[in-house]
Design a protein around this motif. Structure first.
Motif, mmCIF file in Angstrom:
data_model
loop_
_atom_site.group_PDB
_atom_site.id
_atom_site.type_symbol
_atom_site.label_atom_id
_atom_site.label_comp_id
_atom_site.label_asym_id
_atom_site.label_seq_id
_atom_site.Cartn_x
_atom_site.Cartn_y
_atom_site.Cartn_z
ATOM 1 N N ALA A 7 -13.505 7.651 -37.395
ATOM 2 C CA ALA A 7 -12.362 7.188 -37.339
ATOM 3 C C ALA A 7 -11.514 6.911 -38.732
ATOM 4 O O ALA A 7 -10.345 6.990 -38.617
ATOM 5 C CB ALA A 7 -12.621 5.694 -36.482
ATOM 6 N N ALA A 8 -12.473 6.376 -39.687
ATOM 7 C CA ALA A 8 -11.880 6.365 -40.776
ATOM 8 C C ALA A 8 -11.267 7.464 -41.669
ATOM 9 O O ALA A 8 -10.375 7.617 -42.206
ATOM 10 C CB ALA A 8 -13.005 5.738 -41.888
ATOM 11 N N ALA A 9 -12.240 8.686 -41.219
ATOM 12 C CA ALA A 9 -11.710 9.933 -41.884
ATOM 13 C C ALA A 9 -10.339 10.369 -41.008
ATOM 14 O O ALA A 9 -9.714 11.027 -41.999
ATOM 15 C CB ALA A 9 -12.746 10.933 -41.891
ATOM 16 N N LEU A 10 -10.445 10.283 -40.055
ATOM 17 C CA LEU A 10 -9.269 10.703 -39.105
ATOM 18 C C LEU A 10 -8.073 9.796 -39.504
ATOM 19 O O LEU A 10 -6.854 10.562 -39.720
ATOM 20 C CB LEU A 10 -9.308 10.658 -37.661
ATOM 21 C CG LEU A 10 -10.475 11.597 -37.176
ATOM 22 C CD1 LEU A 10 -10.748 11.244 -35.629
ATOM 23 C CD2 LEU A 10 -9.981 13.165 -37.286
ATOM 24 N N SER A 11 -8.019 8.695 -39.969
ATOM 25 C CA SER A 11 -7.190 7.872 -40.165
ATOM 26 C C SER A 11 -6.320 8.174 -41.498
ATOM 27 O O SER A 11 -5.274 8.076 -41.777
ATOM 28 C CB SER A 11 -7.378 6.188 -40.255
ATOM 29 O OG SER A 11 -7.854 5.716 -38.974
ATOM 30 N N ARG A 12 -7.304 8.749 -42.435
ATOM 31 C CA ARG A 12 -6.537 9.035 -43.703
ATOM 32 C C ARG A 12 -5.765 10.324 -43.310
ATOM 33 O O ARG A 12 -5.046 10.970 -44.327
ATOM 34 C CB ARG A 12 -7.866 9.515 -44.609
ATOM 35 C CG ARG A 12 -8.508 8.247 -45.082
ATOM 36 C CD ARG A 12 -9.451 8.508 -46.541
ATOM 37 N NE ARG A 12 -10.563 9.374 -45.869
ATOM 38 C CZ ARG A 12 -11.797 8.809 -45.592
ATOM 39 N NH1 ARG A 12 -11.753 7.541 -45.561
ATOM 40 N NH2 ARG A 12 -12.711 9.584 -45.308
ATOM 41 N N ARG A 13 -5.896 10.861 -42.342
ATOM 42 C CA ARG A 13 -5.044 12.209 -41.929
ATOM 43 C C ARG A 13 -4.192 11.808 -41.032
ATOM 44 O O ARG A 13 -3.466 12.779 -40.293
ATOM 45 C CB ARG A 13 -6.028 13.420 -41.480
ATOM 46 C CG ARG A 13 -6.920 13.960 -42.543
ATOM 47 C CD ARG A 13 -7.771 14.829 -41.860
ATOM 48 N NE ARG A 13 -8.772 15.697 -42.898
ATOM 49 C CZ ARG A 13 -8.408 16.818 -43.672
ATOM 50 N NH1 ARG A 13 -7.384 17.244 -43.626
ATOM 51 N NH2 ARG A 13 -9.340 17.272 -44.366
ATOM 52 N N ASN A 14 -3.794 10.450 -40.748
ATOM 53 C CA ASN A 14 -2.911 9.925 -39.740
ATOM 54 C C ASN A 14 -3.297 10.604 -38.222
ATOM 55 O O ASN A 14 -2.296 11.137 -37.602
ATOM 56 C CB ASN A 14 -1.634 10.717 -40.078
ATOM 57 C CG ASN A 14 -1.151 9.738 -41.320
ATOM 58 O OD1 ASN A 14 -1.353 8.532 -41.582
ATOM 59 N ND2 ASN A 14 -0.349 10.511 -42.351
ATOM 60 N N ILE A 15 -4.619 10.580 -38.074
ATOM 61 C CA ILE A 15 -4.994 11.113 -36.490
ATOM 62 C C ILE A 15 -5.624 9.989 -36.011
ATOM 63 O O ILE A 15 -6.690 9.385 -36.513
ATOM 64 C CB ILE A 15 -5.995 12.446 -36.666
ATOM 65 C CG1 ILE A 15 -5.210 13.579 -37.231
ATOM 66 C CG2 ILE A 15 -6.314 12.765 -35.270
ATOM 67 C CD1 ILE A 15 -5.924 14.807 -37.477
ATOM 68 N N HIS A 16 -5.236 9.340 -34.853
ATOM 69 C CA HIS A 16 -5.873 8.224 -34.171
ATOM 70 C C HIS A 16 -7.004 8.609 -33.423
ATOM 71 O O HIS A 16 -7.206 9.581 -32.893
ATOM 72 C CB HIS A 16 -4.704 7.701 -33.086
ATOM 73 C CG HIS A 16 -5.045 6.237 -32.702
ATOM 74 N ND1 HIS A 16 -6.049 5.951 -31.597
ATOM 75 C CD2 HIS A 16 -4.580 5.201 -33.144
ATOM 76 C CE1 HIS A 16 -5.958 4.777 -31.490
ATOM 77 N NE2 HIS A 16 -5.209 4.112 -32.256
ATOM 78 N N TYR A 17 -8.036 7.758 -33.597
ATOM 79 C CA TYR A 17 -9.404 8.137 -32.958
ATOM 80 C C TYR A 17 -9.213 7.993 -31.323
ATOM 81 O O TYR A 17 -10.024 8.716 -30.777
ATOM 82 C CB TYR A 17 -10.377 6.798 -33.499
ATOM 83 C CG TYR A 17 -11.753 7.334 -32.972
ATOM 84 C CD1 TYR A 17 -12.290 7.959 -33.937
ATOM 85 C CD2 TYR A 17 -12.345 6.678 -31.988
ATOM 86 C CE1 TYR A 17 -13.906 8.330 -33.514
ATOM 87 C CE2 TYR A 17 -13.693 7.054 -31.639
ATOM 88 C CZ TYR A 17 -14.382 7.891 -32.355
ATOM 89 O OH TYR A 17 -15.748 8.279 -32.064
#
Length: 429
Positions: A7-17
């Protein structure tokens, strides 16, 4: 945990979990669709090996459809009480256990107990309620699209599994096909265990599209007994005309899809001299059209009047079912049927879920939809048994298809009886 890191990694790419939740649920539902659709491939092999009649086999499938639906409101209560991951994992392990045990069945009561009762309960523990829960809990925007994507997994499951299962059954027997389904269920269970979470707050997020800046409130503990939560919801909504309209239309939806076409189209095609693999490929072609039709339906349900969407979906489905007996079961005729029928096979789900959330509130939408989905599976069970009985007594499936087509026309008209606007019935509950 893997989910928090992802979730943290995706958030950095503006992708919601939430989209990971959609992907995991899509895959789980895809495999479940293969499990639910597989008996349509196995009816003739079971008849040949054990001498069971179509009505006997259909009775087991009818029980499974009914339990699959009756479990839905209780599944919603289970999801609220014990969490998405725990319930989904338990459901998949239950189904795997029953399928493995069925490899050694020799009596028709074995079929009824395992494929009817146990698999009916196991698959019913999640069903479409899981997707509806994720859409309303993880997404403040694009709910219709999310429901459409996850519902389309049913079509994709047919597309991926049914031709393969039919081919394996023809060459290696139905037990080998069933073994493949078990392997895929185990893979799906692993993905659920590693990646599925209950709420956006579990990974430090808000629902997708929620722009609020208020602190994330911890969800209140759910202590209501399962029976009380499910039956209490039924008591509340039973006063609503909208609920009974949605229940009735979804009853007809189940009778004209899962219970009729998914179970009996392949053996009906065999009656007209169409080989099993080719008939399974016809279902797969419907799956292709339904995959796109259901996703587009989700997109449309976010933008247009859901009552009119249901009117067109049921109306077109009814016309396609009435057309089928006049297609001469030629390549051209079946292709036309597959296209029109496939486009709205499960396209009714996104507008039904949205109408449920609009009329009854998002917090209890999964419980209310659970009861509506129970109607869907009661219809499926009725059609599964009724069509099998028609084949046994009348030597033809065609009367069942005519009746289903007429019922769809009735459902189209019922959908327009829903008032354009209404206050949420359960908003204050």
């Amino acid at each position: 945990m893997i989910s928090n890191w992802l979730a943290a990694a995706l958030s950095r790419r503006n992708i919601h979990y939430g989209w990971v939740m959609v992907a995991v649920t899509f895959f789980a539902a895809l495999v479940s669709a293969g499990t639910v659709g597989a008996p349509g491939v196995f009816i003739v092999p079971l008849q040949q090996e054990f001498g069971w009649s179509t009505a006997e086999i259909s009775s087991a499938l009818s029980i499974r459809f009914i339990l699959f639906g009756l479990m839905a409101p209780f599944a919603a209560a289970l999801l609220n009480r014990y969490g998405l991951r725990n319930v989904a994992l338990t459901a998949q392990l239950t189904v795997v256990s029953a399928l493995l045990a069925s490899l050694a069945m020799t009596k028709v009561w074995h079929l009824i107990a395992l494929w009817g009762v146990v698999i009916g309960i196991g698959t019913g523990m999640t069903a479409l309620v899981l997707g509806a829960t994720i859409a309303t809990r993880w997404f403040a925007a694009r709910r219709g699209l999310v429901v459409g994507v996850m519902t389309a997994s049913v079509a994709t499951g047919q597309l991926v599994f049914l031709p393969l299962l039919a081919s394996l059954t023809d060459h290696l027997g139905w037990r080998m096909s069933l073994g493949l389904v078990c392997v895929m269920l185990c893979v799906s269970a692993t993905a659920v265990m590693l990646l599925m979470r209950d709420r956006p707050s579990d990974v430090g997020l808000r629902p997708f599209g929620d722009k609020s800046t208020e602190p994330i409130a911890a969800p209140p503990p759910v202590t209501t007994p399962i029976l009380a939560a499910a039956l209490g919801t039924l008591r509340d909504v039973s006063r609503s005309t909208v609920f009974w309209i949605l229940f009735a239309t979804f009853f007809i939806c189940g009778a004209s899809t899962n219970g009729l076409v998914q179970v009996h189209l392949i053996p009906m095609c065999l009656d007209f001299g169409i080989p099993q693999v080719q008939a399974a490929s016809l279902l797969a072609a419907m799956g292709i059209f339904d995959f796109f039709g259901t996703i587009v339906s989700g997109w449309l349900s976010d933008r247009y009047d859901n009552r009119w969407l249901l009117f067109w979906y049921y109306g077109l489905r009814g016309l396609s079912l009435v057309f089928l007996p006049f297609s001469d079961f030629s390549f051209y005729g079946l292709s036309v049927f597959a296209m029109f029928y496939g486009l709205d096979w499960i396209a009714t789900v996104p507008p039904t879920v949205r109408l449920t959330a609009q009329r009854f509130g998002t917090e209890r939408a999964n419980l209310v939809f659970g009861w509506i989905f129970a109607g869907h599976q009661l219809g499926a069970g009725t059609a599964a048994f009724g069509a099998g009985l028609s084949r046994t007594l009348l030597q033809s499936y065609l009367p069942a298809f005519f009746i289903a087509g007429a019922l769809c026309i009735i459902a189209a008209l019922l959908a327009l009886a829903i008032a354009r606007q209404a206050k949420p019935v359960l908003a204050a509950a």
